[in-house]
Design a protein around this motif. Structure first.
Motif, mmCIF file in Angstrom:
data_model
loop_
_atom_site.group_PDB
_atom_site.id
_atom_site.type_symbol
_atom_site.label_atom_id
_atom_site.label_comp_id
_atom_site.label_asym_id
_atom_site.label_seq_id
_atom_site.Cartn_x
_atom_site.Cartn_y
_atom_site.Cartn_z
ATOM 1 N N VAL A 187 -20.724 -43.815 36.865
ATOM 2 C CA VAL A 187 -19.724 -43.999 37.932
ATOM 3 C C VAL A 187 -19.639 -42.724 38.777
ATOM 4 N N GLY A 188 -19.808 -41.569 38.135
ATOM 5 C CA GLY A 188 -19.849 -40.319 38.901
ATOM 6 C C GLY A 188 -20.970 -40.331 39.928
ATOM 7 N N ALA A 189 -22.156 -40.792 39.525
ATOM 8 C CA ALA A 189 -23.295 -40.885 40.454
ATOM 9 C C ALA A 189 -23.015 -41.903 41.555
ATOM 10 N N GLU A 190 -22.449 -43.048 41.162
ATOM 11 C CA GLU A 190 -22.117 -44.085 42.153
ATOM 12 C C GLU A 190 -21.129 -43.563 43.185
ATOM 13 N N LEU A 191 -20.056 -42.945 42.733
ATOM 14 C CA LEU A 191 -19.048 -42.426 43.662
ATOM 15 C C LEU A 191 -19.611 -41.314 44.535
ATOM 16 N N ASN A 192 -20.491 -40.523 43.967
ATOM 17 C CA ASN A 192 -21.127 -39.466 44.743
ATOM 18 C C ASN A 192 -21.962 -40.058 45.874
ATOM 19 N N LEU A 193 -22.750 -41.062 45.581
ATOM 20 C CA LEU A 193 -23.569 -41.697 46.619
ATOM 21 C C LEU A 193 -22.709 -42.391 47.673
ATOM 22 N N LEU A 194 -21.633 -43.035 47.226
ATOM 23 C CA LEU A 194 -20.769 -43.743 48.161
ATOM 24 C C LEU A 194 -19.891 -42.801 48.986
ATOM 25 N N SER A 249 -21.736 -37.687 50.729
ATOM 26 C CA SER A 249 -22.279 -36.327 50.589
ATOM 27 C C SER A 249 -22.985 -36.215 49.241
ATOM 28 N N PRO A 250 -24.104 -36.920 49.096
ATOM 29 C CA PRO A 250 -24.768 -36.946 47.789
ATOM 30 C C PRO A 250 -25.549 -35.669 47.474
ATOM 31 N N THR A 251 -24.828 -34.598 47.288
ATOM 32 C CA THR A 251 -25.467 -33.344 46.881
ATOM 33 C C THR A 251 -25.312 -33.181 45.372
ATOM 34 N N TRP A 252 -26.126 -32.332 44.809
ATOM 35 C CA TRP A 252 -26.062 -32.065 43.381
ATOM 36 C C TRP A 252 -24.699 -31.479 42.987
ATOM 37 N N GLU A 253 -24.188 -30.573 43.808
ATOM 38 C CA GLU A 253 -22.895 -29.958 43.511
ATOM 39 C C GLU A 253 -21.761 -30.986 43.567
ATOM 40 N N ALA A 254 -21.816 -31.856 44.584
ATOM 41 C CA ALA A 254 -20.794 -32.906 44.695
ATOM 42 C C ALA A 254 -20.876 -33.852 43.496
ATOM 43 N N PHE A 255 -22.093 -34.192 43.085
ATOM 44 C CA PHE A 255 -22.278 -35.066 41.926
ATOM 45 C C PHE A 255 -21.660 -34.450 40.677
ATOM 46 N N LEU A 256 -21.940 -33.180 40.442
ATOM 47 C CA LEU A 256 -21.371 -32.517 39.263
ATOM 48 C C LEU A 256 -19.849 -32.498 39.308
ATOM 49 N N GLY A 257 -19.306 -32.251 40.510
ATOM 50 C CA GLY A 257 -17.847 -32.237 40.654
ATOM 51 C C GLY A 257 -17.231 -33.600 40.401
ATOM 52 N N ILE A 258 -17.828 -34.629 40.969
ATOM 53 C CA ILE A 258 -17.292 -35.983 40.772
ATOM 54 C C ILE A 258 -17.495 -36.421 39.323
ATOM 55 N N MET A 259 -18.656 -36.126 38.755
ATOM 56 C CA MET A 259 -18.916 -36.469 37.361
ATOM 57 C C MET A 259 -17.893 -35.793 36.445
ATOM 58 N N LEU A 260 -17.605 -34.548 36.714
ATOM 59 C CA LEU A 260 -16.614 -33.825 35.922
ATOM 60 C C LEU A 260 -15.231 -34.439 36.080
ATOM 61 N N SER A 261 -14.853 -34.781 37.310
ATOM 62 C CA SER A 261 -13.517 -35.355 37.521
ATOM 63 C C SER A 261 -13.391 -36.734 36.888
ATOM 64 N N VAL A 262 -14.432 -37.565 37.006
ATOM 65 C CA VAL A 262 -14.399 -38.876 36.359
ATOM 66 C C VAL A 262 -14.375 -38.696 34.843
#
Length: 170
Positions: A114-121, A124-137
């Motif tokens: 879901v972190g990857a999905e939200l990052n893509l949606l 701003s699908p950057t690696w840093e954004a993905f890690l941040g969203i993954m951490l928050s989820v």
């Protein structure tokens, strides 16, 4: 046999309904990149019965249809919940020594998938954004599954009526 099927279907539908209602009550924190979907506390239920698996899946589908991020969330988010519920069941059903593992599949799978999905949606699908969203989820899932769900599981385990119900439908 017929009564058991009715009990199975009714229990699964009730789990779906409770999941949906909890998600809608806490709508403000259920559908954001920094989400904590408190209904995910119910993901410990496959520890008790496989009947919870379709209930959680259908509840998640309905919640994502009403308030999610569109078709991607309906499909990816709901399938993630289905897989997490199944893995919880396979890891912990009838294995009391493994009960602490019951919340783990939903935490890990939702954080990553879901972190990857939200990052893509998010656009701003950057690696840093993905890690941040993954951490928050992941943190939201830990709150829902371990802080709320695990004590709920222990409470259900101690309740004779609930334990009997789960044994009857499993």
């Amino acid at each position: 046999m017929k009564n058991k099927k009715i009990l199975w279907l009714t229990t699964s539908a009730m789990i779906a309904a409770v999941y949906l209602v909890l998600t809608m009550i806490f709508y403000a924190i259920s559908f954001t990149p920094m989400q904590s979907r408190l209904a995910e506390a119910l993901t410990v239920l496959p520890y008790f019965t496989p009947v919870a698996i379709p209930g959680l899946f259908i509840g998640c589908i309905l919640a994502n249809i009403i308030g999610g991020y569109g078709i991607w969330d309906v499909v990816i988010g709901s399938l993630t919940s289905l897989l997490a519920a199944y893995l919880t069941y396979r890891l912990t059903f009838n294995k009391p020594r493994r009960k602490w593992l019951a919340p783990l599949p939903p935490v890990l799978l939702n954080a990553v998938i879901v972190g990857a999905e939200l990052n893509l949606l998010s656009g701003s699908p950057t690696w840093e954004a993905f890690l941040g969203i993954m951490l928050s989820v992941g943190i939201g899932q830990i709150i829902a599954c371990y802080v709320i769900g695990f004590p709920l599981m222990l409470l259900f385990e101690r309740s004779k009526k609930i334990s009997e119900l789960f044994k009857r439908i499993s």
